[in-house]
Design an enzyme around this catalytic site. Structure first.
Site, PDB file in Angstrom:
ATOM      1  CB  SER A 196      -1.835  -1.535   1.357  1.00  0.00           C
ATOM      2  OG  SER A 196      -3.137  -1.157   1.137  1.00  0.00           O
ATOM      3  CE  LYS A 197      -0.478  -0.021  -7.131  1.00  0.00           C
ATOM      4  NZ  LYS A 197      -2.007  -0.167  -7.488  1.00  0.00           N
TER       5      LYS A 197
END
Ligand code: GLU
Length: 506
Positions: free
Chosen positions: A264-265
């Site tokens: 994920s970011k």
């Protein structure tokens, strides 16, 4: 075989994560390999989640990556419009057709009633707390209400959704090109909302109608959609489109570097790597996230790296240009298992592309960076400088950090080297070097090296003991590209000046 037509169908809810770019890439490669079409469709039926600038970002990102759609939003085509909000009027008749055929029904439940149902099911420890063939019997819908009551409510303007009437105990088979046959019992599945009270279809109905109307042959998308695929198969059947149901391929996840869960970011923020292809400024928070482009990646390197996250050609070759990827790609060779992301490997890819570039090309790229610092820099030796620097880093935008000494004499000298190597002997050696350099006629790296060594030996100092000092005098740094080549590029006069300056300063 039917003409290959695939689509990338993002929702414009933010920038494109690199996982999304990989989905687009595999679609692109598959389309090109089979001489087919690659469409871009914007799925914006959830108007509450729209993010300003996201659609434009997606288009720019695909272009930068070198995988532009040949049909769709921004390019147009026979099946326009390609943005679902602009096709709004298309979907409702299909939902109504399903109701008429008895495959779907109207449901009037308020969000509060739905919440209460869920809470009750959770409290009762029901395994699948969902609106399904069991729970629908207790809710307010056209299956529990009389037809007069249903009609009355709709005509009275009461809000409703249309839900799929999931059959009981039917086996649904999904043939996935990557995973093989996946069989699910329909009793496990919920009665998905197909049409919402705001007059918009949900993803499940909209994408399916569009895939049908746009003659999509293969649906290549992320693994998170696999659980919904049986519902989609059923919808194709109920709408009478069984014959043209596309083939499915659900792509494995890109995993965190340690292999624990989806990348994920936040992982990028935590571990210091970009998550998005291009820099993104969040319109709500104002927060900026650096992209691969701005980090200094070549799009070819980024794409080559992404292609290998979940696919490999079964050989040892790792560097593939776009055409080679197209030729080698096959869906069957996409792995079922998630692929761990490795930023070091990503940088390695960029380095390979950097080294493969000609010095001349690099000089053009580096010149832009140099001119931001010294507009009138002397760059007649830029080709050679780039030839040396490209061996030492992965990015052109780091050339300046490791090679600014080619343009500006060092202002500081590596303290550790000075401390260890600066003494009477080294002063003697450097003075001898200065003398011999002054009379050196042919200034090239071979002559420089030989002269340096002889000059040291003349005064009985081992050349090896002062070589690093010489490097620090020229560059300020304890390490870097080949020393004798640096001296050659700097030129005789400059080298002599730098040695003298250093001796005076220390
Ligand atoms: N709009 C969906 C998404 O953003 C597309 C899924 C699909 O390709 O069917 O994930």
């Amino acid at each position: 075989m039917k003409r290959v037509r695939v689509r990338f169908a993002p929702s414009p809810t933010g920038p494109l994560h690199m996982g999304g770019v990989r989905t687009a890439l595999y679609n692109y490669l598959f389309a090109k390999k089979h001489g087919g079409d690659f469409l871009l469709r914007i799925e914006d039926t959830d108007q509450t989640r729209l993010v300003e600038g996201a659609e434009e970002y997606i288009i720019n990102a695909l272009n930068w990556c070198g995988i532009p759609p040949n049909e769709g939003v921004s390019v147009g085509g026979e099946f326009a419009p390609y943005k679902q909000s602009e096709r709004k009027y298309i979907y409702k008749p299909y939902a109504q057709e399903l109701v008429e055929k008895g495959f779907a029904y109207y449901a009037f439940d308020s969000s509060q009633a739905l919440e209460e149902m869920r809470t009750r099911l959770v409290a009762e420890k029901v395994l699948l707390p969902q609106y399904n063939h069991i729970t629908r019997k207790e809710m307010q819908n056209s299956l529990t209400l009389s037809s007069t009551e249903t009609k009355h409510r709709i005509e009275g303007g009461e809000q409703y959704v249309i839900r799929l009437k999931m059959p009981v105990n039917e086996e649904i088979k999904v043939n996935d090109l990557i995973r093989g046959e996946v069989v699910v019992n329909s009793s496990q599945l919920d009665d998905k909302v197909l049409f919402k009270s705001d007059g918009m279809p949900t993803y499940h109905l909209a994408h399916l109608v569009d895939d049908y109307l746009m003659n999509i042959s293969h649906v290549i998308r992320g693994e998170e959609w696999l659980p919904s695929a049986p519902t989609h198969i059923l919808l194709y059947k109920y709408l009478g489109w069984e014959e043209v149901t596309p083939e499915f391929a659900h792509l494995p996840l890109i995993l965190k570097p340690d292999g624990n869960g989806k990348l994920s970011k936040r992982d990028g923020d935590r571990l210091g790597f970009p998550s998005f292809p291009l820099t993104w400024k969040d319109p709500a928070s104002g927060e900026t996230s650096q992209g691969y482009k701005e980090r200094g990646f070549y799009p070819q390197a980024f794409i080559n790296m992404l292609a290998f996250l979940g696919w490999n050609p079964g050989t040892t070759q790792e560097i593939f240009n776009m055409q080679e990827l197209i030729d080698a790609f096959s869906i069957e060779q996409v792995s079922r298992r998630g692929a761990k992301f490795d930023f070091e490997k990503a940088k390695w890819y960029n380095q390979q592309y950097l080294r493969a570039r000609s010095n001349d090309e690099l000089a053009k790229e580096f010149l832009i960076i140099i001119c931001e610092r010294i507009p009138d820099a002397n760059h007649d030796k830029l080709d050679k400088i780039c030839g040396l620097l490209k061996e030492k880093t992965q990015f052109v935008n780091e050339f300046w950090n490791i090679g600014s000494f080619f343009f500006i004499a060092p202002q500081q000298y590596d303290a550790d080297t000075i401390k260890k190597k600066w003494n009477e002997n080294s002063l003697k050696a450097m003075n001898s070097v200065l003398e011999d350099f002054s009379s050196l006629v042919e200034w090239n790296h071979l002559q420089i090296e030989t002269t340096f060594k002889i000059a040291c030996e003349k005064v009985e100092v081992s050349p090896g003991s002062v070589q690093q000092l010489f490097r620090v005098f020229l560059t300020g740094l304890p390490g870097g590209p080949a020393l004798w080549e640096i001296a050659e590029i700097l030129g005789k006069e400059e080298v002599i000046n730098r040695i003298k300056t250093a001796i005076n300063l220390i």
